[in-house]
Design a protein around this motif. Structure first.
Motif, short mmCIF file in Angstrom:
data_model
loop_
_atom_site.label_atom_id
_atom_site.label_comp_id
_atom_site.label_asym_id
_atom_site.label_seq_id
_atom_site.Cartn_x
_atom_site.Cartn_y
_atom_site.Cartn_z
N HIS A 270 -1.81 -4.17 2.62
CA HIS A 270 -2.38 -5.23 1.78
C HIS A 270 -1.38 -6.38 1.64
CE1 HIS A 270 -4.74 -7.09 -1.44
NE2 HIS A 270 -3.60 -7.29 -2.08
N ARG B 54 0.21 -12.91 7.72
CA ARG B 54 -0.36 -11.55 7.67
C ARG B 54 -0.34 -10.87 9.04
NH1 ARG B 54 -5.16 -14.56 6.59
NH2 ARG B 54 -6.78 -14.40 8.19
N SER C 46 -8.17 -5.94 1.99
CA SER C 46 -8.01 -6.98 0.97
C SER C 46 -8.53 -6.52 -0.39
CB SER C 46 -8.75 -8.25 1.38
OG SER C 46 -10.15 -8.00 1.40
N GLY C 47 -9.49 -5.58 -0.36
CA GLY C 47 -10.13 -5.14 -1.59
C GLY C 47 -11.57 -5.60 -1.69
N VAL D 130 2.54 -2.83 1.13
CA VAL D 130 2.20 -4.11 0.51
C VAL D 130 3.35 -5.08 0.72
CG1 VAL D 130 3.15 -3.50 -1.76
CG2 VAL D 130 1.34 -5.23 -1.60
N SER E 71 -13.64 -4.77 3.77
CA SER E 71 -12.51 -3.89 4.07
C SER E 71 -12.62 -2.56 3.33
CB SER E 71 -11.19 -4.58 3.74
OG SER E 71 -11.10 -4.93 2.37
N ASN F 217 -0.33 -9.84 -0.40
CA ASN F 217 -0.48 -10.67 -1.60
C ASN F 217 0.09 -12.04 -1.26
OD1 ASN F 217 -0.24 -11.99 -4.09
ND2 ASN F 217 0.13 -10.09 -5.20
N ASP G 254 -6.06 -7.73 -7.21
CA ASP G 254 -6.45 -7.22 -5.90
C ASP G 254 -5.43 -6.21 -5.38
OD1 ASP G 254 -8.47 -9.02 -6.20
OD2 ASP G 254 -7.85 -10.36 -4.57
N GLU G 255 -4.15 -6.56 -5.54
CA GLU G 255 -3.08 -5.67 -5.06
C GLU G 255 -3.15 -4.31 -5.76
OE1 GLU G 255 1.76 -5.28 -5.41
OE2 GLU G 255 0.89 -7.30 -5.18
N VAL H 256 -6.23 -2.20 -4.54
CA VAL H 256 -6.06 -1.59 -3.22
C VAL H 256 -5.04 -0.46 -3.28
CG1 VAL H 256 -5.41 -1.99 -0.81
CG2 VAL H 256 -6.73 -3.72 -2.03
N LYS H 257 -4.00 -0.66 -4.04
CA LYS H 257 -2.98 0.38 -4.20
C LYS H 257 -3.59 1.65 -4.79
CE LYS H 257 1.47 1.25 -6.46
NZ LYS H 257 2.55 0.65 -7.33
#
Length: 442
Positions: free
Chosen positions: A51, A105, A28-29, A81, A33, A53, A64-65, A68-69
């Motif tokens: 991840h 999810r 999730s960031g 994603v 995690s 969104n 957040d996306e 994590v990317k």
């Protein structure tokens, strides 16, 4: 310094995966995690990053996306994603936003795992999450399985951070200077988990500063109790449950001898989706008249003369089929029929085949299930007989009555209880010129 040895020891003790396996990490960031990702990387496991969104926090979700990317790319890891319209899904399925996000999810994680060849999905739950889950289950009501909270491994889901608590995770992230993002929704009291985390658990920690470890030990004990219970129920099921082609039969007398009765019967019936409250109603009805039914989302339980009969719900039970004269075959529920016309007046004695005077048929015909008040004149008799009495005489189990096809003439008269008896009014006579032959194929 990362606790890689403790991490590896926990993985081996819980048999979460083998070192040659590919693991998909749900990231999730947040601190949990992110730490999990770095532990896996340090251990040298073949991993990928996934991840979600959920489009619930506007710019924060996009932040957040992106975080994590970039983290996945900086570690040279595969990155996956997806974007969900979570509120729409929740409204369409009449569930909470949290439940919608959970369903979305987990379904997507499993899809990526299967499509990309990963062996397991790693989730970053820790000891405090396990404490919160147990408390939630207790507040809402739970069986034995709810007392062990989050398990380290279930099917393809693994939780390798359950050897750490939140304080330890915070300390490790700070010591190693790991970047992470904060989810502002974690500070909201709109969710039950956050209410417990923010307002209840701190009071419990005042009573027991070692709360996480205490719960962790209790969780292990409850998991062992559940394992023992499952073994006992499995043995009892062998003795009580009789499986037949049409249904599952459990002797009423043997149910009465169960001790503790409610617990064991619930464990026997929960695989058929019966709730605890329904099991209690079943127990209270064991000495009442036959025919009482109880419904779950997938099955029905019928108290018959000597047995509790568990059968799958037939969702076509209240439907009917229209039969026209040009139909050579038709289906109803699990039955197939063939219809032919002949001028040969020969007659066969076969319970799966009837020979009807075509001249008295009024199309369209109907094939349907039994209904209260149905009556007919059995072949060879003169007076009417209720179908309910006929089924009793023929010893038809109560749960099967509604599955037997009833062929009905256009004037509403019953022609045939398929596979059992035709109506006397539709037999061949000296004046018959054309025969309608109905055959039950299975």
């Amino acid at each position: 310094m990362l606790p890689v040895i403790r991490f590896q020891d926990f993985i081996e003790q819980q048999q979460l995966f083998a070192m040659g396996n590919k693991i998909l990490l749900a990231v999730s960031g947040g601190k949990d995690s992110v730490l999990m990702l770095h532990l896996f990387k340090a251990l040298g496991v073949d991993i990928g990053v996934a991840h979600c969104n959920f489009n619930l926090r506007a710019d924060e979700a996009q932040r957040d996306e992106l975080f994590v990317k970039m983290l996945a790319f900086s570690l040279n890891l595969p990155f996956y994603v997806t974007h969900f319209d979570t509120k729409k899904y929740a409204a369409e399925n009449k569930i909470s936003t949290q439940m919608a996000a959970r369903d979305l999810r987990y379904n997507w994680f499993e899809q990526i795992r299967a499509d990309k060849g990963y062996d397991f999905i790693a989730l970053a739950h820790h000891q405090n999450d396990a404490v919160e889950t147990v408390l939630i289950n207790l507040v809402r009501g739970t069986g034995i399985s709810g007392l062990h909270g989050i398990l380290p491994k279930r099917d393809k889901l693994i939780r390798p951070l359950l050897f750490l608590n939140r304080e330890e995770i915070n300390q490790l992230v700070e010591e190693n200077k790991f970047d992470f993002v904060e989810d502002s929704s974690n500070l909201s009291s709109n969710y039950i988990r956050n209410k417990l985390r923010l307002h209840v658990i701190p009071h419990l920690q005042n009573i027991n500063p070692n709360l996480e470890n205490t719960f962790n030990q209790n969780i292990k004990r409850f998991a062992e109790i559940e394992t023992f219970l499952n073994l006992q129920v499995k043995q009892i099921a062998k003795e009580l449950i009789v499986k037949k082609a049409d249904a599952v039969y459990i002797s009423l007398e043997k149910i009465k001898l169960l001790t503790p009765q409610k617990l064991l019967l619930f464990e026997l019936l929960k695989k058929y989706d019966f709730m605890e409250s329904v099991v209690e109603e079943i127990i209270n009805s064991l000495d009442k008249q036959s025919g009482i039914k109880f419904i779950s989302t997938s099955h029905q339980a019928t108290i018959d003369r000597e047995n509790l009969i568990i059968s799958k719900l037939n969702f076509e039970i209240h439907q009917h089929k229209i039969i026209h004269s040009n139909h050579s075959g038709f289906e109803f529920n699990d039955y197939k029929f063939q219809l032919i016309f002949s001028e040969d007046l020969k007659f066969e004695t076969d319970k799966n085949k009837i020979f009807i005077d075509a001249g008295v048929l009024q199309f369209p015909l109907i094939v349907r299930s039994w209904q209260n008040g149905d009556k007919f004149i059995p072949l060879g008799m003169e007076g009417f007989k209720k179908l309910s009495d006929f089924f009793i005489d023929e010893k038809v189990p109560l749960h099967l009555k509604t599955n037997i096809p009833i062929l009905v003439n256009g004037n509403g008269e019953i022609i045939w209880i398929a596979g059992m008896r035709q109506d006397n009014r539709y037999k061949l006579t000296k004046s018959t010129k054309k025969v309608a032959i109905f055959e039950l194929k299975n």
